[in-house]
Write a protein that holds these residues in place. Sequence first.
Motif, PDB file in Angstrom:
ATOM      1  N   GLU B 400       0.830  -1.211   0.000  1.00  0.00           N
ATOM      2  CA  GLU B 400       0.000   0.000   0.000  1.00  0.00           C
ATOM      3  C   GLU B 400       0.871   1.271   0.000  1.00  0.00           C
ATOM      4  O   GLU B 400       0.599   2.238  -0.703  1.00  0.00           O
ATOM      5  CB  GLU B 400      -0.940  -0.021   1.217  1.00  0.00           C
ATOM      6  N   ALA B 401       1.954   1.208   0.786  1.00  0.00           N
ATOM      7  CA  ALA B 401       2.861   2.365   0.839  1.00  0.00           C
ATOM      8  C   ALA B 401       3.481   2.614  -0.527  1.00  0.00           C
ATOM      9  O   ALA B 401       3.563   3.766  -0.990  1.00  0.00           O
ATOM     10  CB  ALA B 401       3.949   2.124   1.887  1.00  0.00           C
ATOM     11  N   MET B 402       3.914   1.564  -1.194  1.00  0.00           N
ATOM     12  CA  MET B 402       4.522   1.728  -2.513  1.00  0.00           C
ATOM     13  C   MET B 402       3.492   2.208  -3.534  1.00  0.00           C
ATOM     14  O   MET B 402       3.824   2.918  -4.484  1.00  0.00           O
ATOM     15  CB  MET B 402       5.187   0.419  -2.978  1.00  0.00           C
ATOM     16  N   ALA B 403       2.224   1.847  -3.296  1.00  0.00           N
ATOM     17  CA  ALA B 403       1.156   2.332  -4.182  1.00  0.00           C
ATOM     18  C   ALA B 403       1.037   3.853  -4.078  1.00  0.00           C
ATOM     19  O   ALA B 403       0.749   4.537  -5.057  1.00  0.00           O
ATOM     20  CB  ALA B 403      -0.167   1.671  -3.826  1.00  0.00           C
ATOM     21  N   GLN B 404       1.292   4.374  -2.874  1.00  0.00           N
ATOM     22  CA  GLN B 404       1.203   5.822  -2.681  1.00  0.00           C
ATOM     23  C   GLN B 404       2.300   6.552  -3.440  1.00  0.00           C
ATOM     24  O   GLN B 404       2.145   7.699  -3.845  1.00  0.00           O
ATOM     25  CB  GLN B 404       1.317   6.178  -1.183  1.00  0.00           C
ATOM     26  N   ILE B 405       3.426   5.886  -3.623  1.00  0.00           N
ATOM     27  CA  ILE B 405       4.564   6.540  -4.271  1.00  0.00           C
ATOM     28  C   ILE B 405       4.582   6.274  -5.763  1.00  0.00           C
ATOM     29  O   ILE B 405       4.794   7.170  -6.571  1.00  0.00           O
ATOM     30  CB  ILE B 405       5.869   6.053  -3.619  1.00  0.00           C
ATOM     31  N   ALA B 411       0.511   9.783  -5.898  1.00  0.00           N
ATOM     32  CA  ALA B 411       1.718  10.565  -5.609  1.00  0.00           C
ATOM     33  C   ALA B 411       1.466  12.052  -5.815  1.00  0.00           C
ATOM     34  O   ALA B 411       1.916  12.894  -5.040  1.00  0.00           O
ATOM     35  CB  ALA B 411       2.871  10.091  -6.481  1.00  0.00           C
ATOM     36  N   GLN B 412       0.723  12.363  -6.857  1.00  0.00           N
ATOM     37  CA  GLN B 412       0.468  13.762  -7.192  1.00  0.00           C
ATOM     38  C   GLN B 412      -0.208  14.508  -6.049  1.00  0.00           C
ATOM     39  O   GLN B 412       0.051  15.679  -5.818  1.00  0.00           O
ATOM     40  CB  GLN B 412      -0.408  13.812  -8.443  1.00  0.00           C
ATOM     41  N   ARG B 413      -1.098  13.783  -5.344  1.00  0.00           N
ATOM     42  CA  ARG B 413      -1.823  14.414  -4.247  1.00  0.00           C
ATOM     43  C   ARG B 413      -0.863  14.981  -3.215  1.00  0.00           C
ATOM     44  O   ARG B 413      -1.146  15.964  -2.555  1.00  0.00           O
ATOM     45  CB  ARG B 413      -2.750  13.390  -3.593  1.00  0.00           C
TER      46      ARG B 413
END
Lengths: 352, 561
Positions: B400-405, B411-413
């Motif tokens: 999930e963390a890697m999905a955020q990056i 990531a744009q958020r």
Amino acid sequence: MKSKLAGLILLVAVIAAAGIYYLIRSENQITVLDGYLGGEKIGLYEDEEVAEILADRYHIQFEYSRAGSLDMVTADQTGRDYLFPSSQTALEYYEDEHGRPLASEIVFNTPIVIYSHRLVSDALKAQGVVTEQDGVLYADMEKLTQLILDGTAWADMGLPELYGSVSVDTTDPTKSNSGNMFAALLANVCNGGKTVTEGDVAQILPMLEVIFGRLGYMETSSSDLFNQFLNMGVGANPMIAGYESQIIEFAVENPEDYERLKDDLVMIYPTPTVWSTHVYIALTEAGEAGVQALLDEEVQRLAWEKHGFRTSGYGITQETVPGGVTGVASEVTQVIPVPDYDAMRQIIDGLS
Amino acid sequence: MSLYYRFLILKRKCRNYSPCRLACNVRRLFVLLMAAAACLALAACSGEAENSAGDSRFEGSAGGETLRIVSGSENQELEHILEDCARETGVNIEITYLGSVDIMRTLEQGAGGYDVVWPASSLWISLGDTDHLVKHAQSVSTTPVVFGIRESLAQELGFVGREVSVKDILSAIQEGKMSFCMTSATQSNSGASAYIGFLYALMGKQQAMTAEDLQDEGLKAEITELLSGIDRSSGSSDWLKEMFLNGDYDAMVNYECLIISANRELEEAGRETLYTVYPYDGLSLADSPFAYVDHGDESKEEAFLEVQEYLLSNEAQNEIQRTGRRSSNLGVSEENRDVFREDWGIDVDRVLSPIPMPAADVLMEALNLYQTQFKKPSLTVYCLDYSGSMSGEGNEQLVEAMAQILIQENAQRNLLQAGENEVNIVIPFDDNVVDVWTAPDSSEESLMALYEQIEEEACAGGTDIYQAAAEGIRRIASDYDLSQYTPAVILLTDGMSNSGMDYEEFKEFYLDSGVDVPVFSIMFGDAEEEQLEELADLSNARVFDGREDLIGAFRSVKGYN
């Protein structure tokens, strides 16, 4: 037996006292009114003397969220009892969006002024843009607007220590009242000194776009801009547009700070200027009670003496200005009417 | 009369805080005494309880209100004042440090967990407070964003005793005479302010920039060149200073107050101090607003006003000036001028004439351009722990963390989207290096494919963090021209390294490689903090605590390069 009786009497007395207390209490039940408030009036709302009068005489207590005068018209009004913006335009805007409010009333007035620093006003004096009469500074708005439009560098005004060009920082004219009023004033000046009507907007809008486009990020609250002006020094804000009331309230609340700043801090009356009209708009029946309360004679007196809002009942002489503020005009005579709502709407839309 | 107004009367009587402090606090004395025993017990075992995320708590009184503050990292230096404040006011203070962009986002989402916001600049409140929750904002201090340059280098460049422009600094960078450290413009106020200042200077503009100005090709070339002079970045101003002190760099862009604080430490260590340069065509000022977030709790509001009153009192302001900050509207008093040393180039008499901040949409566009086109591309090696203990929840959170990056929409958020020439490498490891996956480019599709590989990999085996980190360093050192990238190894682990390579071997390898690449770690599960701290010390990096919020930790660490 005797002690039993005494106990009974005491019990009855306690019950009676509690009952009476409860009656009095419920009669004095305080109604809390929640609404949106223009930032420049927070001082008045937080004045304990005012709060006491409102509670004792009118059984109301004001809660607020700070919002720009125009912003509040379109903000979520669920659970709000009132709006208290600082212009007639906001009221007309409200009527346009939501129809006629339950009640509305002009509570007090204050002229739009320019706050600056001695360094700057001296330079402007030397250039003939600012003049002094009876200790009061006046700015020739036609000359000042020309300097702004020309993008005249401060360095060319004899102020090499200031980076950038001559400008008056304002709040966002599309969101907050003091900026909006200053835009109205500039519009009139660009219109050859005549109040702008709907038909004139197309012609003056490009000039306003230039002036406000150069300011970049603009604060949305007059009190934030004024605080910034006081805190960040001449370099950050050589000139700002604000309300006359702001300096008086500041001086009354912070006499030591005013004493220290007063040699540097100057107030300049634009010639002509415009009036900011603080109008209370009731959204709910409960909110209607606020009208009468704010028009209370004592509240009106405190509004001038502690917060600098001009009310109808008070003659002003320079000796009686609260807080010992210098450079306050006893009368503001050179006033030009603000464009009507339709013209202002076009200006706001054009600058959005 | 409500308690609130009664309090305001009390407050007004106490305008000058210190002389009547006793009178005001008599009522509280009893409570304080009651609390004292409990506090002592607490203090004895935990000091000022500090977890590794950098949050702190200061005890006021046991029955007192608790204010939860979210603050910029630069205020970490004011903790001793907050400690006094808690004691004097009886208000318990909890403080969490976040970057300015995160504070803005927090406000946008209603700031549910906080009562107070204290970012470096009002700008972030104005941009984030879309719900009109903020009131009572007051500037606590001001400090300009400046360049601190090694004294001898500043001399050599002719920057001492004269006005210096951003263009002068750009020339020094172009001639290869200077490089500098600066925080990420999309994560931290000092970096954002400096970057916006650079843009104005390069545009030669003294009035607000427009969206069109940003499209200029010449500008792109110049700003990219200027930013290529950055040799280390960071997500926070305070840590940038720490990193600067632990390393050997030419210069840093930071708040004047943090340059002063760095110089104190440098001087104490007998090292060369920094000379302060105020770039006149790109200067900005931080105004440190202390503001209440209104969630409708009256007693919190009272507590807030009390704390704010304390911070603005002459006594506290005097202390604040001692930390190198200028008092709002008071400037610097005569007796505190010794802090603002002229021999460090500090000049409290000059008129600080900051550049205008661009309108909100232009600012956001500028920040997006920084992240995606202008800044030095980041070169990141993620060493991800796939040992057996990670399976299940640990692995889910990691994914999930890697999905955020890696998923660009997410990531744009957080203004963490991938830049044009960014490089992303993933090294999954257990007691061996399992594989090395390199995204062929930084396009949305390539990063998505990389993410899918991460998602599919299964967990098994033991843990060897050193081998994986060494492989990361080896790739960075041998395959890339480091002058073109901001490199970092980001290591996530939940266990103790107990097989294969050991620290001493890694250290030798790292020092031999001769590169200045930080090895950031994210601690998870039962990770051995000591091992990770060793790596951080060696490579001038930092350990992030992912045990409570792994996703947040990944986002933070990504803000560092």
